[in-house]
Every structure is written in structure tokens, then in C-alpha cells.
Design an enzyme around this catalytic site. Structure first.
Site, PDB file in Angstrom:
ATOM      1  N   ILE A  14       0.816  -1.225   0.000  1.00 45.24           N
ATOM      2  CA  ILE A  14       0.000   0.000   0.000  1.00 45.24           C
ATOM      3  C   ILE A  14       0.844   1.267   0.000  1.00 45.24           C
ATOM      4  CG2 ILE A  14      -2.115  -0.915   1.011  1.00 45.24           C
ATOM      5  CD1 ILE A  14      -1.079  -0.054   3.744  1.00 45.24           C
ATOM      6  N   GLY A  17       8.303   3.969   0.629  1.00 43.21           N
ATOM      7  CA  GLY A  17       9.116   5.128   0.988  1.00 43.21           C
ATOM      8  C   GLY A  17      10.524   4.937   0.480  1.00 43.21           C
ATOM      9  N   VAL A  22       5.491  -0.706   2.443  1.00 45.03           N
ATOM     10  CA  VAL A  22       4.431  -0.881   3.432  1.00 45.03           C
ATOM     11  C   VAL A  22       3.330  -1.738   2.812  1.00 45.03           C
ATOM     12  CG1 VAL A  22       2.745   0.284   4.897  1.00 45.03           C
ATOM     13  CG2 VAL A  22       4.983   1.327   4.514  1.00 45.03           C
ATOM     14  N   LYS A  37       5.424  -2.418   7.883  1.00 46.46           N
ATOM     15  CA  LYS A  37       6.487  -1.710   7.162  1.00 46.46           C
ATOM     16  C   LYS A  37       7.719  -2.602   7.194  1.00 46.46           C
ATOM     17  CE  LYS A  37       9.003   2.688   7.346  1.00 46.46           C
ATOM     18  NZ  LYS A  37       8.985   4.052   7.883  1.00 46.46           N
ATOM     19  N   ASP A 130      11.603  14.724   9.706  1.00 50.91           N
ATOM     20  CA  ASP A 130      11.314  14.303   8.328  1.00 50.91           C
ATOM     21  C   ASP A 130       9.850  14.600   7.991  1.00 50.91           C
ATOM     22  OD1 ASP A 130      11.865  13.298   5.855  1.00 50.91           O
ATOM     23  OD2 ASP A 130      11.763  11.182   6.444  1.00 50.91           O
TER      24      ASP A 130
HETATM   25  N1  LIG Z   1       0.143   2.729   8.738  1.00 48.63           N
HETATM   26  C1  LIG Z   1       0.006   2.978   7.431  1.00 48.63           C
HETATM   27  N2  LIG Z   1      -1.199   2.840   6.860  1.00 48.63           N
HETATM   28  C2  LIG Z   1      -1.346   3.093   5.537  1.00 48.63           C
HETATM   29  N3  LIG Z   1      -0.355   3.511   4.721  1.00 48.63           N
HETATM   30  C3  LIG Z   1       0.889   3.669   5.251  1.00 48.63           C
HETATM   31  C4  LIG Z   1       1.120   3.425   6.623  1.00 48.63           C
HETATM   32  N4  LIG Z   1       2.445   3.673   6.861  1.00 48.63           N
HETATM   33  C5  LIG Z   1       2.986   4.027   5.701  1.00 48.63           C
HETATM   34  N5  LIG Z   1       2.067   4.057   4.712  1.00 48.63           N
HETATM   35  C6  LIG Z   1       2.285   4.402   3.303  1.00 48.63           C
HETATM   36  O1  LIG Z   1       3.605   4.017   2.956  1.00 48.63           O
HETATM   37  C7  LIG Z   1       4.397   5.111   2.553  1.00 48.63           C
HETATM   38  C8  LIG Z   1       5.824   4.945   3.063  1.00 48.63           C
HETATM   39  O2  LIG Z   1       5.845   4.837   4.472  1.00 48.63           O
HETATM   40  P1  LIG Z   1       6.972   5.535   5.323  1.00 48.63           P
HETATM   41  O3  LIG Z   1       6.777   5.172   6.738  1.00 48.63           O
HETATM   42  O4  LIG Z   1       6.967   6.984   5.028  1.00 48.63           O
HETATM   43  O5  LIG Z   1       8.288   4.874   4.745  1.00 48.63           O
HETATM   44  P2  LIG Z   1       9.740   5.492   4.572  1.00 48.63           P
HETATM   45  O6  LIG Z   1      10.334   5.539   5.903  1.00 48.63           O
HETATM   46  O7  LIG Z   1      10.424   4.558   3.663  1.00 48.63           O
HETATM   47  O8  LIG Z   1       9.550   6.846   3.968  1.00 48.63           O
HETATM   48  C9  LIG Z   1       3.720   6.302   3.133  1.00 48.63           C
HETATM   49  O9  LIG Z   1       3.950   7.461   2.359  1.00 48.63           O
HETATM   50  C10 LIG Z   1       2.248   5.898   3.109  1.00 48.63           C
HETATM   51  O10 LIG Z   1       1.713   6.145   1.843  1.00 48.63           O
HETATM   52 MG   LIG Z   2       8.362   8.397   4.397  1.00 49.11          MG
END
Ligand SMILES: Nc1ncnc2c1ncn2[C@@H]1O[C@H](COP(=O)(O)OP(=O)(O)O)[C@@H](O)[C@H]1O
Ligand SMILES: [Mg+2]
Length: 665
Positions: A14, A17, A22, A37, A130
Site C-alpha cells: 500500500i 518510501g 508498506v 512496514k 522528516d
Molecule cells: N500505517 C500505514 N497505513 C497506511 N499507509 C501507510 C502506513 N504507513 C505508511 N504508509 C504508506 O507508505 C508510505 C511509506 O511509508 P513511510 O513510513 O513513510 O516509509 P519510509 O520511511 O520509507 O519513507 C507512506 O507514504 C504511506 O503512503
Molecule cells: Mg516516508
């Protein structure tokens, strides 16, 4: 694709990053959906990334706030770590913003939630570092949000190693996403909660304007912009933004941390104040749409008042006039009928004593025929005591029995005379008995034409209406002209105040008015003068030079140098100038943006700031700040740090990590 991670069943991906993917997952124990994640495959071998990944779990796991994603679990399977979180329904803000800007009415409430979440995290000793649209998930209704991705958060207490040398290790490393990084973060300097406040400011800027605060290019180019360039003012790129909100965003993204909100709570307070006035602002905006110039407003108002007064006056005059004319008509009709009755009385009395064939009505008939010459008489007849018509203008009635009409509206009934409105209101009918010695000897029926009265009334009505129109026109014209007389000085005053607001004090309003406006102009001139004097005093203080004063004559100029002095734009512009200095044409038209950097060099605090936080205005800049331009010009440290290249614009979601630093850890 993975099927199971620990006990969690993995479904579709879904999100993605910089470091992690994720997935939507399911926990069979509790039977609930989750988000998992997982570190990207390419980083799984690297223990440092894994450690950083687990740090996120520790940071976010310690936080419990409705605006922050809840972490349920963290673990490691087959050597790679994973984080289990609540599954968020909604869309990353980065996706929402692709569709364009958001209205301020929507931005303010969710900004408050974001800032409150952050205030909570800061209170727990966690700096996010961030904050960016892809790390914020907006609920499907767009009214609430959750902050995620604490992957590079700084933990004040929970991380003893980080605490011990957190500031040291940050020098020489850049972590965070360049586009939303604060200048101090971009330069790898020591940072605190105000760095997060800056990033929030940039996110708000994008939400309101629908465009990025800093343009494209390499990470190094973006970094250089963050450090050196102010983004285009919201007033230009998002003119619908209320002024108060423009100010809040501007203050949040100030280059110097000291000029930002000191903490998230203060930013939250400011946003709440803005929310409470949002309704007022909306009402003002609506009023603005129907805004009419002063001339029109005053003219319409005066014309309306005059029209009401005239309508009442003309109406009263006309009704009085009509009543008076009616009175005249009634009394004249009354008099004529009395005259006829008196003339006919003797003959009627004589005739009453004679048998019918000897009666003589000829004189009465002659009298009636005479009266018929008067055009005002529509009808006249005389009856005998027996009610037979004996004389009439309409001779066909003579000899017939007379019956007084009773179906005509009664106008008056006095002294035995009955007055009715006859001929459909065209005339008055007077019915009067012929009396003699207390006995009745017949009746006089007379109809008096009203047409003449009516036409007289019509003429006077038209005259009065014409007078009213002329008066109304005159009042409107005079109001319009006098409002125009007011408008000119008001516009001059407004322009002058705008100049002062823009920081241009090099003007004085010329005028020769001896009235209230003259006093206002003088007042504005005084404000400009005293502000300018104070500003020059501060500049002189900052440059360690005596403040220029008006009274003592300037010291004799130093002997001219051998060579003509080379132009020194900075020194020249910061040279204290007496406030009487005339405005130079190009200076006057200098755009705001052009003037700003020069002012920042000498007095970093803009005037608006000076009002709220007066201290920094007189405080000399820190030596470090004074050296800023030099650092700014050679941003090697950042460039070096940013060396692992992220050349494209779309790399917003890249998290910049210095792998060497990671190894050092
Ligand atoms: N708990 C969650 N529920 C739904 N979508 C999520 C969730 N956590 C992350 N995402 C999706 O995944 C993407 C990447 O997660 P993120 O934690 O920002 O990863 P990174 O640390 O690699 O940037 C987010 O931009 C969001 O779209
Ligand atoms: Mg992120």
C-alpha cells in the site's frame, strides 16, 4: 511476494518510501487489519539500516496521540526487521496535493492537528526531522490526519548514544528530505524543535499554494535555495490565504530559527487564533465581493434618504391639497344649491297654494336654464312638494316623479343637505330641501362637476414630482462629488500606509491642506520619519557606528581618496541616511523582494517581527550569523553530504542519510 511475516499475513503493498515498503496485513490472533512496514530488500543486509529502522519503532512506539500512527509491534524475521502499525485509511498528503491547493478553511484545522501531534512528540523528547507530505496521511474525509515515519527522528532521552553525540554526529551528515529540511538541517547544523516547525511551515505553504516552496534541480541546488532564497510570497502564489495565515507560515519558515515560533504550542496557538477569526475573514471576503466605491455608496445612501423624505413630503402635500380642494368644491356646491333653493322657494310656496293647472314654474325653469350655462353644473333640477320635477337642465325630466338616488356613496350629510359622489365619482350630488317657514316645499338636486378639480390636482402632482426628481438628482450629484473629494485623500493615505507596510520609508506626503486630512498626512509623515530614525539608529548600532542625528552638522568629509571609491553596494545601501533624503525614482519602484535581502544583511528582524518580539531587533547578530554569507556562498559541506545524488525533482521521498555516518555509529 511475502506470504507471512511472523504471525502476520501479508496482503498487497500500500505504500513505498525511501527505505521501506508498506503492506496491508492481517493479524490472525486479534483478527484485525494492519500495516506492516518492511525494510527494502537492498537494505536488509545492512545492520545500520536495520538499527535505524528499529529506532523508528522505538520513537513512534513511545508515542500515543490521535495525530500519530500507532505502532503495535516490532520484530525481526529471517534477519530483516519489520514494524506493525495501525492500518490508516486515507491518502498521503503528497497525493492529495498533486490535485492542487487546498482551501485555507480546510488547511487550518488539519494544520492544528498536525502541530498538536508534533507538540506532543516534542514534549516526549522526539523531534521528527522528516515532516513532509508523503509522511502525513489525510483521512478520506480530508478533515483529520496522522503523522508517520519516525525513521530519522531524534530521541532526546530514549537513545543514550544519540543523545550523547547527537549534535556532534549531525555535523557532517544530513538527514531528512532536502525539500522540507530547515536551513540548519540542510547545513548539518545543530537543530531543535524549531526545525520541525520550519518543515511544517513548508508543508503548509504547499497545501495553500499547491506549489513547491523551492523549485527543482539537484539536492544540492535545493539545499542552496533553502539556505539562501525566500519562496515566492503566499500573497502572490495563494492570494486567497488570509493575511494572518500568510504571516504564520512566513514566520514558521523564517531562515533563522530565532525568528520562528519558539515551539509547536505557540504555532498551534497562532493557528487556533486564525481559525477563530476565519469566519470573520470569510464574512469580510463576502462583503469585499459586493464592495462599491465610496462615491457610489454615499450617492446611493443620500439619494435613498432624500427619496424617502421627498415621498413623505409630496404625499402629505398632495393629500392636504386634495382635501382642501374637496372642501372648496363641497362648500361651493352647497352655496349654489342654497342659492337655487332660495330662488325657487317663493314660487314653490305660491304654487303650493294653487291647483296644479294654475301653478307657474316658468321663472324657476328660466333660472335653471340660465344656470345650465355654467360648465361646472352637470345637472340641476327642482321638484315641487309632491316630488314631481318642475324645472331641470335636462328638460325630458320635467313632469316626472323624482326619486333621490340612494345607491351613490354618501360623502356628507349636514343641515338637511345630502352630498353623494355621483357619476362614478366624476361629480358631487347635492340634494337640498326647499324650506319655507319650517315647511318643505320641494327639493333641489344639483350635480357639480369634479373634473376641473381633478385636473388642477393632476397638474400640482406633476409639478411636485418634478420638483422631487430635481431635488433627488441634485442631492445625488452633490453626494457623488463630495465623496470623490474625500476619496482622493483617502487613497493617498492608503497608498502611503502600504508603502510603510512594505518597509519603504523614503517618502513624505506633499500637501497644503489645512483640514483634518492635512493633519492625517502630517501624522503619516511623522510615523515614517520616526520609524526611519529608529531603523537608522539600529543600523548604526549594528554597524558599530554612531547614530546619525539631525542637529549636529555632518563631520567634514574625509580627504578624497586617491582613487575614486569603488562602488560598494552593500555598504552604500546600509549607510545611514538622514530621513529627509529624497526618494530616488528606482528606489521607489524597487520591488519588495529586491529590498528584502539588503535589509536582512543589516537588520535580520523584519518590522513585523520587531513588534512581536522586540528583543532580537537590538541584539547584534551572532558572530556565526554574521559569517553566514560566506558559508552560504560555498555550500560544500551540504554538497559533499548530498554527494549520493538524488538528481530528480520527484525524489521528494528520498531520505538523505550519510552511510558513512551510519557506519561510524
Ligand atoms: N500505517 C500505514 N497505513 C497506511 N499507509 C501507510 C502506513 N504507513 C505508511 N504508509 C504508506 O507508505 C508510505 C511509506 O511509508 P513511510 O513510513 O513513510 O516509509 P519510509 O520511511 O520509507 O519513507 C507512506 O507514504 C504511506 O503512503
Ligand atoms: Mg516516508
Amino acid at each position: 511476494m511475502l506470504e507471512l511475516i511472523g504471525r502476520y499475513r501479508i496482503h498487497e503493498q500500500i505504500g513505498e518510501g525511501a527505505m521501506a515498503d508498506v503492506y496491508r496485513a492481517h493479524d490472525p490472533h486479534i483478527d484485525r487489519p494492519l500495516a506492516i512496514k518492511v525494510l527494502k530488500a537492498e537494505y536488509r543486509q545492512d545492520r545500520e539500516y536495520a538499527a535505524r529502522f528499529l529506532r523508528e519503532a522505538r520513537a513512534a512506539g513511545a508515542l500515543s496521540h490521535p495525530g500519530i500512527v500507532t505502532v503495535f509491534d516490532v520484530g525481526e524475521v529471517d534477519g530483516f526487521p519489520f514494524i506493525v502499525m495501525e492500518l490508516l485509511d486515507g491518502e498521503p498528503l503528497s497525493e492529495v496535493l498533486r490535485r492542487g491547493p487546498m482551501p485555507p478553511s480546510q488547511v487550518i484545522p488539519i494544520a492544528i492537528q498536525l502541530v498538536d501531534a508534533l507538540a506532543y512528540a516534542h514534549g516526549q523528547g522526539v523531534i521528527h526531522r522528516d515532516i513532509k507530505p508523503s509522511n502525513i496521511i489525510l483521512s478520506p474525509d480530508g478533515r483529520s490526519l496522522k503523522l508517520l515515519d519516525f525513521g530519522i527522528a531524534q530521541l532526546a532521552e530514549a537513545d543514550p548514544v544519540a543523545e550523547a553525540d547527537s549534535y556532534k554526529t549531525q555535523i557532517g551528515q544530513v538527514i531528512g528530505t532536502p525539500r522540507y529540511m530547515s536551513p540548519e538541517q540542510a547545513l548539518g547544523r545543530e537543530l531543535d524543535v524549531r526545525s520541525d516547525i520550519y518543515s511544517i511551515g513548508i508543508v503548509l505553504y504547499e497545501m495553500l499554494s499547491g506549489r513547491r516552496a523551492f523549485g527543482g534541480g539537484s539536492a544540492a541546488a535545493v539545499t542552496a535555495q533553502i539556505v539562501n532564497v525566500d519562496p515566492a510570497p503566499l500573497a502572490e502564489v495563494a492570494p486567497n490565504t488570509p493575511r494572518g495565515l500568510q504571516f504564520i507560515v512566513g514566520k514558521a519558515i523564517a531562515k533563522q530559527p530565532a525568528q520562528r515560533f519558539a515551539d509547536a504550542a505557540r504555532l498551534s496557538d497562532a493557528l487556533r487564533r486564525e481559525l477563530s477569526v476565519a469566519q470573520v475573514v470569510a464574512r469580510e471576503a463576502a462583503a469585499q465581493r459586493s464592495y462599491l466605491p465610496l462615491q457610489v455608496r454615499l450617492t446611493l445612501l443620500m439619494a435613498l434618504i432624500t427619496a424617502i423624505v421627498l415621498a413623505i413630503a409630496v404625499g402629505t402635500v398632495l393629500s392636504r391639497q386634495r382635501a382642501a380642494m374637496r372642501g372648496v368644491a363641497l362648500s361651493s356646491g352647497n352655496a349654489i344649491s342654497a342659492f337655487v333653493a332660495n330662488n325657487a322657494a317663493l314660487r314653490a310656496v305660491d304654487n303650493a297654494a294653487l291647483p296644479a293647472d294654475q301653478q307657474d314654474w316658468v321663472p324657476v325653469q328660466a333660472f335653471v336654464q340660465n344656470a345650465a350655462a355654467d360648465p361646472n353644473l352637470r345637472g340641476l333640477l327642482v321638484t315641487d312638494a309632491g316630488g314631481v320635477v318642475r324645472a331641470a337642465i335636462d328638460q325630458s325630466l320635467i313632469g316626472r316623479p323624482y326619486r333621490a338616488p340612494t345607491d351613490e356613496p354618501l360623502v356628507a350629510d349636514r343641515d338637511g343637505v345630502t352630498i353623494r359622489a355621483a357619476d362614478g365619482g366624476q361629480s358631487f350630488r347635492f340634494v337640498r330641501p326647499i324650506t319655507y317657514a319650517g315647511r318643505s316645499f320641494g327639493t333641489v338636486d344639483l350635480r357639480l362637476n369634479q373634473a376641473i378639480l381633478r385636473s388642477a390636482a393632476r397638474v400640482s402632482t406633476w409639478l411636485l414630482v418634478l420638483l422631487a426628481v430635481v431635488t433627488l438628482g441634485t442631492v445625488a450629484l452633490v453626494s457623488f462629488l463630495s465623496a470623490r473629494l474625500l476619496q482622493a485623500p483617502i487613497t493617498r493615505l492608503g497608498d502611503a500606509l502600504m508603502e510603510i507596510a512594505r518597509g519603504n520609508l523614503d517618502f513624505r506626503i506633499s500637501h497644503s491642506r489645512q483640514d483634518e486630512f492635512g493633519e492625517l498626512f502630517d501624522g503619516v509623515n511623522l510615523v515614517a520619519q520616526s520609524t526611519q530614525e529608529r531603523q537608522e539608529a539600529v543600523e548604526a548600532l549594528l554597524l558599530d557606528r554612531p547614530a546619525p542625528t539631525q542637529s549636529p552638522p555632518p563631520p567634514p568629509p574625509p580627504p578624497p581618496p586617491a582613487e575614486p571609491p569603488v562602488a560598494e553596494p552593500l555598504a552604500a545601501s546600509s549607510e545611514p541616511t538622514p530621513f529627509t533624503r529624497p526618494m530616488e525614482p528606482d528606489e521607489a519602484s524597487e520591488p519588495l523582494g529586491a529590498a528584502a535581502p539588503a535589509m536582512e544583511d543589516v537588520a535580520p528582524e523584519p518590522p513585523a517581527e520587531a513588534v512581536e518580539e522586540p528583543e532580537p531587533v537590538i541584539a547584534p547578530p551572532e558572530p556565526e550569523e554574521a559569517a553566514e554569507p560566506a558559508q552560504v556562498e560555498e555550500p560544500e559541506p551540504p554538497q559533499e553530504m548530498l554527494a549520493p545524488p538524488w538528481p530528480h525533482d520527484e525524489d521528494e521521498d528520498r531520505t538523505l542519510v550519510d552511510p558513512q555516518d551510519e557506519q561510524r555509529r
